[in-house]
Write an enzyme that holds these catalytic residues in place. Structure first.
Site, mmCIF file in Angstrom:
data_model
loop_
_atom_site.group_PDB
_atom_site.id
_atom_site.type_symbol
_atom_site.label_atom_id
_atom_site.label_comp_id
_atom_site.label_asym_id
_atom_site.label_seq_id
_atom_site.Cartn_x
_atom_site.Cartn_y
_atom_site.Cartn_z
ATOM 1 N N CYS A 72 0.838 -1.198 0.000
ATOM 2 C CA CYS A 72 0.000 0.000 0.000
ATOM 3 C C CYS A 72 0.880 1.259 0.000
ATOM 4 O O CYS A 72 1.553 1.534 -0.980
ATOM 5 C CB CYS A 72 -0.986 -0.038 1.162
ATOM 6 S SG CYS A 72 -2.380 1.097 0.941
ATOM 7 N N HIS A 93 -3.777 -5.329 0.983
ATOM 8 C CA HIS A 93 -3.513 -5.681 2.372
ATOM 9 C C HIS A 93 -3.960 -7.126 2.630
ATOM 10 O O HIS A 93 -4.912 -7.601 2.018
ATOM 11 C CB HIS A 93 -4.298 -4.772 3.327
ATOM 12 C CG HIS A 93 -3.819 -3.358 3.371
ATOM 13 N ND1 HIS A 93 -2.642 -2.995 3.968
ATOM 14 C CD2 HIS A 93 -4.374 -2.218 2.891
ATOM 15 C CE1 HIS A 93 -2.484 -1.678 3.865
ATOM 16 N NE2 HIS A 93 -3.520 -1.181 3.215
#
Length: 526
Positions: free
Chosen positions: A369, A472
């Site tokens: 991310c 994630h």
């Protein structure tokens, strides 16, 4: 020109109605301080009472954490993602774990207000799963009382489908200087007519003073709302502590409801905030050595829990003031709430030079991310969404660049990756768009099983040693984790990570059953 991402504390909010009489009984767990174990106790009670056949739901009016989770639902006004995925909201990781303990999907109504710290004095404000904007602490305290209708509406929605609601307070309920803007402790208890159990922490010391001091600071009607107290994290001979409990009851008039001994299994459960990163490194230094820089606003750091649980992996969070170990096999850049600011942290600590040297010496780097964004050439934030408007040079290890902006992408991932042949589960939770030639070498080719084209995700460097993606929770997929470990030359185990969490929740429920009188505790709910 005003900052378009900064909230006006007097802004108009949607109307929220009172849902009327509730079905459920409720009990609130307040603490004498932060990190006394409220979240863990609520999770354990959620699983214990669920196993007894009750329909149980968790609730926390306001959470402050950069460790967030996707909810199964969303604000009805929230637009769905452009790829047609269902709209999702976000809530605190602790309430998502508590929902799991109840064996139900997490809902935005279980944690209607989420604060995600971005600076020392300001946070991103998420209301019922949707980002409102950024707010400095002083302005947010002015705004808080106006959030109470939304909080009560969400509470009654949760209570309408349950037999029992377990409500978690925030920090200490005795911060009387904040009483006027309280929406999480005694003002909520009064508004929703909640009985309160006070939780103290003996491990940090001062439990006697904390309980008696809380009694002294409460007003008379607040003291009357407390139905008893529990002492948490006890280790040692209980007979030596019983006189203190007698004294606490004499000074407060509150019944002693029990002592919850230290629970060794806590590290097997996802942590709520970065205080958990103060624990010692996982592993014994043998096997695959992974170093993770502890960024200033690290987010969703439970991404790495499955790797830390692998017996053939030694994972170390490196705190500021320490170099990245030169014998590391892999460096992982985790998520962050402030990508540009944490790039500056990397440079201030000299970690950028450590990472570049690590790559030159044949090491591997992964960015997740915000960590993925940091690996590119530049990160731009023209609107000042994460701080002052501007741009920051990245590490230049992937041929991409990023601009922060647009709607927040909140998407659940449950797909097949054509490149590895592995099933992937996880989620995306980010603002910004990444582009560049590096994306022509994607890390994944995602197949959603709907018959459409695969979707490329992430990037891989030309030599294959640097990879990054927005997903994630990647390493929670057992098959992919084993595939990745074998790819980097490490030994994969037969670990079933999801089963490990379930066993830990059951062990926590057993721990609550063994240490507390749950029948008596349930009788106090109303």
């Amino acid at each position: 020109m005003s900052d378009p991402t900064t909230l006006d504390p007097d802004m108009d909010l949607p109307p929220f109605g009172d849902r009327g009489p509730r079905r459920a009984r409720a009990l609130m767990i307040q603490g004498t301080a932060s990190d006394v174990g409220k979240s863990l106790l609520v999770a354990g009670l959620c699983r214990a009472y669920t196993r007894r056949g009750l329909v149980v739901r968790p609730f926390k009016a306001q959470n402050m954490s950069n460790n967030a989770a996707l909810a199964a639902d969303a604000d009805p006004d929230q637009p769905p993602p452009a790829d047609g995925s269902p709209a999702r909201g976000e809530i605190g990781r602790a309430q998502a774990l508590q929902a799991r303990a109840c064996r139900v999907p997490p809902s935005i109504h279980m944690n209607p207000v989420l604060l995600k710290p971005q600076t020392l004095i300001g946070s991103q404000v998420v209301l019922r799963g949707r980002v409102l904007g950024n707010c400095r602490a002083r302005e947010y305290h002015k705004m808080k009382p106006r959030l109470m209708p939304a909080i009560l509406d969400s509470f009654h929605r949760v209570a309408s489908e349950a037999d029992l609601v377990l409500v978690e307070g925030a920090g200490s309920g005795a911060e009387v200087y904040l009483r006027a803007s309280d929406i999480t402790n005694m003002r909520l208890a009064k508004a929703a007519d909640l009985p309160v159990v006070l939780l103290g922490d003996i491990d940090r010391g001062g439990a006697l003073a904390a309980i008696v001091g809380t009694h002294a600071l409460y007003e008379a009607d607040e003291r009357a709302r407390v139905v008893g107290y529990i002492i948490n994290k006890f280790r040692g001979d209980l007979s030596l502590f019983e006189p203190a409990c007698t004294l606490m009851t004499e000074r407060t008039g509150w019944p002693w409801l029990g002592v919850l001994r230290w629970f060794d299994g806590a590290e097997r459960l996802p942590a709520e905030d970065s205080l958990a990163l103060e624990r010692p490194a996982h592993g014994d230094g043998q096997g695959l050595r992974i170093a993770v820089p502890q960024l200033s606003r690290v987010a969703n750091f439970d991404d790495l829990d499955p790797l830390a649980a692998e017996p053939g992996v030694s994972l170390r969070w490196v705190r500021p003031g320490h170099p990245l170990p030169r014998d590391s096999d892999v460096v992982i850049l985790p998520g962050s709430k402030v990508t540009r600011a944490d790039l500056e942290v990397l440079r201030r600590e000299g970690w950028d030079l450590d990472i570049l040297a690590h790559v030159r010496q044949g090491g591997r780097v992964i960015g997740l991310c915000a960590g993925f964004q940091m690996l590119g050439h530049v990160v731009r934030d023209p609107l000042g969404i994460e701080g002052a408007p501007g741009e920051t040079r990245g590490l230049g290890l992937l041929d991409v660049e990023t601009e922060i902006g647009g709607d927040k992408r909140l998407v659940e991932i449950d797909v097949l990756d054509r490149r590895s042949g592995c099933h992937l589960t996880g989620y995306e939770m980010h603002m910004g768009r990444t582009w560049g030639p590096g994306l022509e070498r994607p890390w994944f080719e995602l197949d959603d099983g709907r018959g459409g084209p695969t979707r490329p995700e992430g990037a891989v460097s030309a030599d294959g040693r640097v990879t990054g993606a927005y997903i994630h929770g990647l390493f929670g997929a057992d098959g992919f984790r084993a595939h990745w470990l074998e790819h980097v030359g490490a030994q994969a185990s037969s670990l079933d990570f999801e089963a490990r969490i379930e066993r830990a929740l059951d062990d926590l429920a057993d721990h609550c059953e063994a240490n507390l009188d749950l029948d008596a505790l349930l009788s106090l709910a109303r």
